[in-house]
Design an enzyme around this catalytic site. Structure first.
Site, PDB file in Angstrom:
ATOM      1  N   GLY A  10      -0.495   8.864  -3.419  1.00  0.00           N
ATOM      2  CA  GLY A  10      -1.255   9.538  -4.475  1.00  0.00           C
ATOM      3  C   GLY A  10      -1.551  10.981  -4.107  1.00  0.00           C
ATOM      4  N   GLY A  13      -2.692  13.720  -6.609  1.00  0.00           N
ATOM      5  CA  GLY A  13      -4.005  13.664  -7.261  1.00  0.00           C
ATOM      6  C   GLY A  13      -4.944  14.687  -6.640  1.00  0.00           C
ATOM      7  N   ASP A  35       4.116   9.915  -4.104  1.00  0.00           N
ATOM      8  CA  ASP A  35       3.434   9.957  -5.399  1.00  0.00           C
ATOM      9  C   ASP A  35       4.460   9.611  -6.475  1.00  0.00           C
ATOM     10  OD1 ASP A  35       0.558  11.433  -6.326  1.00  0.00           O
ATOM     11  OD2 ASP A  35       2.029  11.087  -7.904  1.00  0.00           O
ATOM     12  N   ILE A  55       4.084   2.835  -5.582  1.00  0.00           N
ATOM     13  CA  ILE A  55       3.565   1.984  -4.495  1.00  0.00           C
ATOM     14  C   ILE A  55       3.841   0.506  -4.760  1.00  0.00           C
ATOM     15  CG2 ILE A  55       1.776   3.550  -3.639  1.00  0.00           C
ATOM     16  CD1 ILE A  55      -0.242   1.940  -5.360  1.00  0.00           C
ATOM     17  N   TYR A 154     -11.756  -1.134 -12.479  1.00  0.00           N
ATOM     18  CA  TYR A 154     -11.598  -0.254 -11.308  1.00  0.00           C
ATOM     19  C   TYR A 154     -12.608  -0.612 -10.206  1.00  0.00           C
ATOM     20  CZ  TYR A 154     -12.016   4.265  -8.789  1.00  0.00           C
ATOM     21  OH  TYR A 154     -12.094   5.263  -7.844  1.00  0.00           O
ATOM     22  N   LYS A 158     -11.714  -1.985  -6.497  1.00  0.00           N
ATOM     23  CA  LYS A 158     -12.111  -1.293  -5.261  1.00  0.00           C
ATOM     24  C   LYS A 158     -12.904  -2.231  -4.354  1.00  0.00           C
ATOM     25  CE  LYS A 158     -10.434   2.916  -5.631  1.00  0.00           C
ATOM     26  NZ  LYS A 158      -9.482   3.466  -4.649  1.00  0.00           N
TER      27      LYS A 158
HETATM   28  N1  SER Z   1     -14.555   9.215  -9.978  1.00  0.00           N
HETATM   29  C1  SER Z   1     -14.335   7.819 -10.191  1.00  0.00           C
HETATM   30  C2  SER Z   1     -14.258   7.503 -11.638  1.00  0.00           C
HETATM   31  O1  SER Z   1     -14.921   8.176 -12.380  1.00  0.00           O
HETATM   32  C3  SER Z   1     -15.434   7.006  -9.605  1.00  0.00           C
HETATM   33  O2  SER Z   1     -15.175   6.847  -8.266  1.00  0.00           O
HETATM   34  O3  SER Z   1     -13.619   6.577 -12.012  1.00  0.00           O
END
Ligand code: SER
Length: 343
Positions: A10, A13, A35, A55, A154, A158
């Site tokens: 990545g 980014g 990437d 990936i 997300y 994580k």
């Molecule tokens: N910056 C991230 C998001 O807004 C949070 O870790 O998804």
């Protein structure tokens, strides 16, 4: 002696580009990058080798591992929280299966080299989920073990990957297959919203902070998608990349945890808007609530307790709220956009 090889996934980014520059300045590592999209030439020349690819492509990961003695992995590739809510299954594939591929590669590499590959993983305040605003106010600064009840795909991804990393580092031997292997060494930082003066994030929910600042600096109007009182922790990108490098370089026996909170400062949308208006008096900022994104931000803590990071590996951000604007964001952004106007 040749420099240790660092793999950054990545890399194209926000964190990736900043980390690549920072590692290049230090000149202690040789960077191999990966990437989906090709790196621009100005960044490509900072790498030893830049791969374009996915990936999810295990064959490609094996190829990269076969060609380089990777000692460190910064696994930054991910779909952020707003993007993840639009396509949760894709988020799961990239964020969980992709991470599993990298963990597996790092474990194999550790066995092959007979040395623990250090695996640095950016986790997030999105792993926290607070049920309502009264509770959010009451709990204030949150420590690592509390409120691990994410409301986004997300955040779930994580949190689970933190556990996967801990599993690979501490317990995978119990399965027998890796009995004599050297195991990888997983280290994670739960980042707050990150603000870079040089790049704008895509697909996150803390994006209102950086978007407001960059819009004002370019003379563009901005409608903030959370309300004026929405408050979360933030941190500048230089402090974030410094933290990653500091955690990488910490001795294993300094670390009491696999996962650490870090924070630069806690600010509400209106406090950021106030600072932006001070520096750009003509800024045209208003509010237009997005209920889904607001709810996500409301579920994240006002601030995090980062005393473990401070005590264990000496985390100490350079930029508080005032200094972030005065010494980093405003001067760097002004020079960035004036250069672009001239170009
Ligand atoms: N910056 C991230 C998001 O807004 C949070 O870790 O998804």
């Amino acid at each position: 002696m040749s420099k240790p090889v660092v793999l950054i996934t990545g890399v194209n980014g926000e964190i990736g580009r900043s980390l690549l520059k920072r590692l290049t300045q230090q000149d202690r590592y040789r960077v191999v990058s990966l990437d989906l999209s090709p790196l621009p030439e100005s960044y490509r020349e900072l790498t030893h080798e830049a791969y374009s690819g996915n990936i999810m492509d295990r064959y490609l990961l094996d190829q990269i591992a076969a060609h380089h003695e990777i000692k460190v992995v910064f696994h930054l590739a991910a779909l952020l929280s707003t993007r993840g809510e639009r396509d949760p299954e894709l988020a799961h594939q990239v964020n969980v299966e992709g991470t599993l591929n990298l963990l597996r590669m790092s474990q194999n590499q550790s066995s092959r080299l007979g040395e623990s590959v250090r695996f640095l993983f950016p986790s997030s305040i999105a792993v926290y989920g607070i049920p309502d605003l009264d509770t959010k106010k009451n709990v204030g600064r949150i420590s690592e073990e509390n409120w691990n009840l994410p409301i986004t795909m997300y955040g779930c991804n994580k949190l689970y990957c933190e556990h996967l990393g801990r599993y690979f580092t501490n317990y995978s031997r119990q399965l027998g297959a890796l009995a004599s292997a050297t195991r990888m060494d997983f280290r994670a930082i739960r980042f707050p919203g990150l603000i870079s003066a040089e790049t704008i994030p895509t697909g996150g929910t803390s994006d209102f902070g950086p978007e407001m600042i960059h819009a004002a600096a370019q003379g563009q109007p901005y409608k903030c998608f959370v309300g004026p009182d929405a408050r979360i922790p933030f941190m500048t990108m230089p402090d974030a990349t410094d933290a990653l490098i500091q955690l990488l370089e910490a001795d294993r026996d300094q670390l009491s945890q696999a996962v650490y909170n870090v924070s630069g400062f806690s600010a509400s949308a209106e406090e950021i808007a106030g600072m932006v208006r001070k520096h750009f008096p003509n800024a045209d900022l208003s509010y237009e609530l997005d209920p889904v994104r607001s709810k996500i931000v409301d579920s994240w803590p006002e601030d995090v307790d980062d005393s473990l990071a401070r005590n264990d590996w000496g985390f100490s951000p350079k930029y508080d709220f005032q200094r972030s604007f005065d010494q980093y964001l405003i001067p760097t952004i002004r020079s960035l956009y004036s250069k672009r106007q001239l170009a």
